[in-house]
Design a protein around this motif. Structure first.
Motif, mmCIF file in Angstrom:
data_model
loop_
_atom_site.group_PDB
_atom_site.id
_atom_site.type_symbol
_atom_site.label_atom_id
_atom_site.label_comp_id
_atom_site.label_asym_id
_atom_site.label_seq_id
_atom_site.Cartn_x
_atom_site.Cartn_y
_atom_site.Cartn_z
ATOM 1 N N THR A 1 41.230 48.763 27.749
ATOM 2 C CA THR A 1 42.602 48.620 28.242
ATOM 3 C C THR A 1 42.578 48.427 29.755
ATOM 4 N N ARG A 2 43.713 48.008 30.294
ATOM 5 C CA ARG A 2 43.806 47.780 31.728
ATOM 6 C C ARG A 2 43.582 49.081 32.506
ATOM 7 N N GLN A 3 43.994 50.218 31.965
ATOM 8 C CA GLN A 3 43.891 51.480 32.687
ATOM 9 C C GLN A 3 42.478 52.045 32.696
ATOM 10 N N GLU A 4 41.625 51.518 31.829
ATOM 11 C CA GLU A 4 40.257 52.015 31.778
ATOM 12 C C GLU A 4 39.350 51.057 32.553
ATOM 13 N N ILE A 5 38.528 50.256 31.851
ATOM 14 C CA ILE A 5 37.665 49.326 32.580
ATOM 15 C C ILE A 5 37.923 47.879 32.134
ATOM 16 N N GLY A 6 39.179 47.614 31.745
ATOM 17 C CA GLY A 6 39.525 46.267 31.303
ATOM 18 C C GLY A 6 40.409 45.518 32.271
ATOM 19 N N ASN A 7 40.477 46.000 33.511
ATOM 20 C CA ASN A 7 41.325 45.351 34.507
ATOM 21 C C ASN A 7 40.476 44.383 35.331
ATOM 22 N N LEU A 8 40.513 43.109 34.988
ATOM 23 C CA LEU A 8 39.700 42.109 35.654
ATOM 24 C C LEU A 8 40.405 41.540 36.887
ATOM 25 N N ASP A 9 39.623 40.930 37.757
ATOM 26 C CA ASP A 9 40.218 40.255 38.910
ATOM 27 C C ASP A 9 41.136 39.125 38.469
ATOM 28 N N LYS A 10 40.817 38.527 37.319
ATOM 29 C CA LYS A 10 41.657 37.442 36.787
ATOM 30 C C LYS A 10 43.035 37.957 36.370
ATOM 31 N N HIS A 11 43.090 39.175 35.865
ATOM 32 C CA HIS A 11 44.390 39.761 35.505
ATOM 33 C C HIS A 11 45.250 39.971 36.749
ATOM 34 N N GLU A 12 44.624 40.458 37.810
ATOM 35 C CA GLU A 12 45.354 40.656 39.073
ATOM 36 C C GLU A 12 45.855 39.320 39.626
ATOM 37 N N GLU A 13 44.990 38.309 39.559
ATOM 38 C CA GLU A 13 45.375 36.973 40.042
ATOM 39 C C GLU A 13 46.550 36.427 39.237
ATOM 40 N N LEU A 14 46.501 36.611 37.918
ATOM 41 C CA LEU A 14 47.579 36.125 37.048
ATOM 42 C C LEU A 14 48.905 36.789 37.400
ATOM 43 N N TYR B 1 47.885 51.371 25.998
ATOM 44 C CA TYR B 1 47.029 51.444 24.819
ATOM 45 C C TYR B 1 46.487 50.097 24.336
ATOM 46 N N ALA B 2 47.048 48.993 24.801
ATOM 47 C CA ALA B 2 46.642 47.680 24.286
ATOM 48 C C ALA B 2 45.449 47.130 25.052
ATOM 49 N N THR B 3 44.582 46.406 24.344
ATOM 50 C CA THR B 3 43.437 45.762 24.979
ATOM 51 C C THR B 3 43.911 44.652 25.908
ATOM 52 N N SER B 4 43.175 44.433 26.989
ATOM 53 C CA SER B 4 43.553 43.443 27.995
ATOM 54 C C SER B 4 43.492 42.022 27.450
ATOM 55 N N LEU B 5 44.227 41.145 28.114
ATOM 56 C CA LEU B 5 44.195 39.725 27.766
ATOM 57 C C LEU B 5 42.786 39.156 27.876
ATOM 58 N N SER B 6 42.439 38.273 26.956
ATOM 59 C CA SER B 6 41.142 37.607 26.978
ATOM 60 C C SER B 6 41.021 36.725 28.227
ATOM 61 N N PRO B 7 39.882 36.760 28.944
ATOM 62 C CA PRO B 7 39.737 35.977 30.185
ATOM 63 C C PRO B 7 39.994 34.472 30.035
ATOM 64 N N PRO B 8 39.495 33.785 28.986
ATOM 65 C CA PRO B 8 39.819 32.354 28.864
ATOM 66 C C PRO B 8 41.307 32.090 28.690
ATOM 67 N N VAL B 9 41.991 33.004 28.010
ATOM 68 C CA VAL B 9 43.435 32.870 27.834
ATOM 69 C C VAL B 9 44.137 33.028 29.184
ATOM 70 N N VAL B 10 43.681 34.000 29.964
ATOM 71 C CA VAL B 10 44.246 34.212 31.302
ATOM 72 C C VAL B 10 44.075 32.956 32.148
ATOM 73 N N GLU B 11 42.902 32.345 32.082
ATOM 74 C CA GLU B 11 42.650 31.152 32.885
ATOM 75 C C GLU B 11 43.501 29.973 32.423
ATOM 76 N N GLN B 12 43.733 29.867 31.118
ATOM 77 C CA GLN B 12 44.629 28.833 30.599
ATOM 78 C C GLN B 12 46.020 28.988 31.201
ATOM 79 N N ILE B 13 46.507 30.229 31.271
ATOM 80 C CA ILE B 13 47.837 30.488 31.828
ATOM 81 C C ILE B 13 47.862 30.157 33.317
ATOM 82 N N ILE B 14 46.847 30.617 34.047
ATOM 83 C CA ILE B 14 46.788 30.381 35.489
ATOM 84 C C ILE B 14 46.777 28.889 35.799
ATOM 85 N N THR B 15 45.931 28.148 35.089
ATOM 86 C CA THR B 15 45.795 26.714 35.358
ATOM 87 C C THR B 15 47.077 25.964 35.033
ATOM 88 N N SER B 16 47.684 26.258 33.868
ATOM 89 C CA SER B 16 48.917 25.565 33.483
ATOM 90 C C SER B 16 50.074 25.938 34.405
#
Length: 495
Positions: free
Chosen positions: A139-152, A340-355
């Motif tokens: 999850t984001r609160q544990e170790i699932g908070n990526l730099d890509k999530h912050e950028e998004l 409680y939810a698992t973080s967004l998948s990195p390729p999905v995050v990049e798809q959103i950022i790019t579009s």
């Protein structure tokens, strides 16, 4: 009136035959395929004997082949569909091994055409896939908070024009899990009668009192607001802790656009909060694709909670909440969807950022702006042609969601099958997703649709409309009598 009467008669005949078939199944004259109670539980209260199960068993099953069709390609302007057959009246299906190639896709929410396997979005997502992998496994609160999530989230906040934003892995859960974090017992929710199921579920889970106002009807909303201020909570008459108005940007079954300027005026007048669901409108409305707020030229700060999804205009998955920094900080620690939810998948995050950068023009091209303009042109052209043909169309002129009214239950399955025979994939909708007498086909326009594709689809729709006698309109716009205050919904009649 005649169409309404015939629609009721059609449902009456189907219901009569449904009871007859249930009688035959009970006496084992007809084979029973549906779920039944075990013999040892025959004295228990039945789990399955409600009206919706009767409807599913005897009406829906007869036309079930129109839904859940498996596609095996990118959901672009055209799709490939796996052919299937049923030999037991749609209780089960078998694949033939054939692929129906190049079916015109008039059903996907691919508004800006970013759902594709070529181009800058695909290349960026593939690069991130190699670097980050697919799953985050935390999850984001544990170790699932990526730099890509912050950028998004920073990008979403800039795109919306708000202080902060937070991304979630599922659009439905963005509503259903965040509304209970915002309101609870002692609060009042005022919800549009045609709000999406995710908003309805979130409101019910919150424990707040829920009152419904007529669709897009400002008089109805204001009356509820006045009553809430004057009378307060039931029995105690204490003031409500919060009053939250729930509306959508584009209503996904009606194609109507919320009367946002009037909603904001009422919200300010009565000191309420506004929750705006832009699932279908973000990217698809407004000169710069920033949704219904951009469409009306309003200040984003006037909307307290801006919600939307990445599943439609951005060709990805997930959702977001935008607003004041205090709001987002609160949701990070109180929202079940965040904790409680698992973080967004990195390729999905990049798809959103790019579009999203493409829509904002930050990719150095005008592609995003051209897609927004193309969608608007396709929407107006398609709606105008359908009305010229004599169909009854619901919704606003600028809405890419285009409901074409079928009404009669027998025409739901017939329309879907006839269109697929002509290599066009459409979505047909009936009860309980719509009122029982307002069955419809729902078209979703895309910037990926060329004029040639739209003309081909319109030609076939015109032919099927004549075949099934669907052209109920008589060429003069008047407001629908059952929607007297909704200026975005209409039908055509003759003088």
């Amino acid at each position: 009136m005649l169409v309404a009467v015939l629609t009721y008669v059609g449902y009456g005949v189907l219901t009569l035959f449904g009871y007859l078939r249930d009688f035959l199944r009970h006496w084992r004259i007809e084979k029973c395929h549906h779920a039944t109670e075990r013999e040892e539980q025959k004295d228990f209260v039945s789990l399955y004997q409600d009206f919706e199960n009767f409807y599913t068993r005897n009406l829906y099953m007869r036309i079930r082949d129109n839904w859940n069709r498996p596609i095996c390609s990118v959901p672009g302007a055209r799709v490939d569909i796996m052919e299937r057959q049923s030999h037991d009246y749609n209780w089960s299906f078998k694949y033939t091994g054939n692929i129906i190639k190049g079916v015109i896709n008039m059903g996907s929410y691919n508004y800006l055409g970013f759902a594709r396997n070529t181009g800058s979005c695909q290349e960026a997502a593939a690069k991130i896939l190699e670097e980050y992998g697919v799953g985050v496994c935390s999850t984001r609160q544990e170790i699932g908070n990526l730099d890509k999530h912050e950028e998004l989230e920073e990008l979403v906040a800039r795109f919306l024009g708000v202080e902060a934003a937070m991304a979630y892995g599922m659009g439905f859960a963005t509503n259903s899990m965040n509304i209970p974090a915002l309101v609870g017992k002692g609060c009042l929710i005022l919800s549009d009668e045609l709000n999406h199921a995710s908003l309805v579920l979130g409101a019910r889970l919150s424990g707040a009192t829920i009152r419904i106002f007529k669709h897009n009807n400002m008089q109805s909303l204001e009356k509820l607001l006045k009553d809430a201020i004057v009378y307060g909570q039931p029995r105690t008459r204490r003031p409500w802790k919060k009053i939250l108005i729930l509306v959508e940007g584009i209503y996904s079954m009606e194609g109507s656009i919320v009367r946002l300027p009037e909603v904001i005026a009422l919200k300010k007048k009565y000191k309420a909060y506004l929750y705006l669901d832009e699932a279908h409108s973000i990217g698809a409305l407004g000169p710069t694709g920033r949704g219904v707020v951009d469409y009306f030229g309003l200040d984003p700060e006037d909307v307290d909670v801006m919600m939307g999804t990445f599943t439609k205009s951005f060709g990805a998955s997930g959702g977001y909440i935008g607003g004041k920094k205090e709001l987002i900080d609160y949701l990070r620690t109180h929202s079940h969807s965040a904790v409680y939810a698992t973080s967004l998948s990195p390729p999905v995050v990049e798809q959103i950022i790019t579009s999203m950068k493409c829509i904002m023009g930050q990719d150095g091209t005008s592609l995003g702006k051209e897609c927004v303009q193309q969608l608007a042109e396709n929407t107006r052209y398609f709606r105008r042609r359908l009305k010229e043909m004599g169909f009854i169309i619901y919704g606003n002129e600028d809405s890419p969601v285009v409901p074409l009214m079928l009404y009669m239950p027998a025409k739901i399955g017939a329309f879907g099958r006839e269109m697929l025979k002509r290599n066009i994939g459409v979505v047909v909708v009936g009860f309980p997703a719509t009122p029982i007498i307002e069955s419809r086909a729902r078209f979703c326009l895309s910037a990926a649709h060329t004029k040639e594709i739209l003309d081909t689809a319109l030609k076939e729709i015109d032919e099927v409309g004549d075949l099934l006698q669907l052209k109920y309109s008589r060429h003069r716009l008047v407001p629908l009598l059952d929607r007297p205050f909704d200026e975005t919904t209409y039908e055509e009649t003759e003088d």
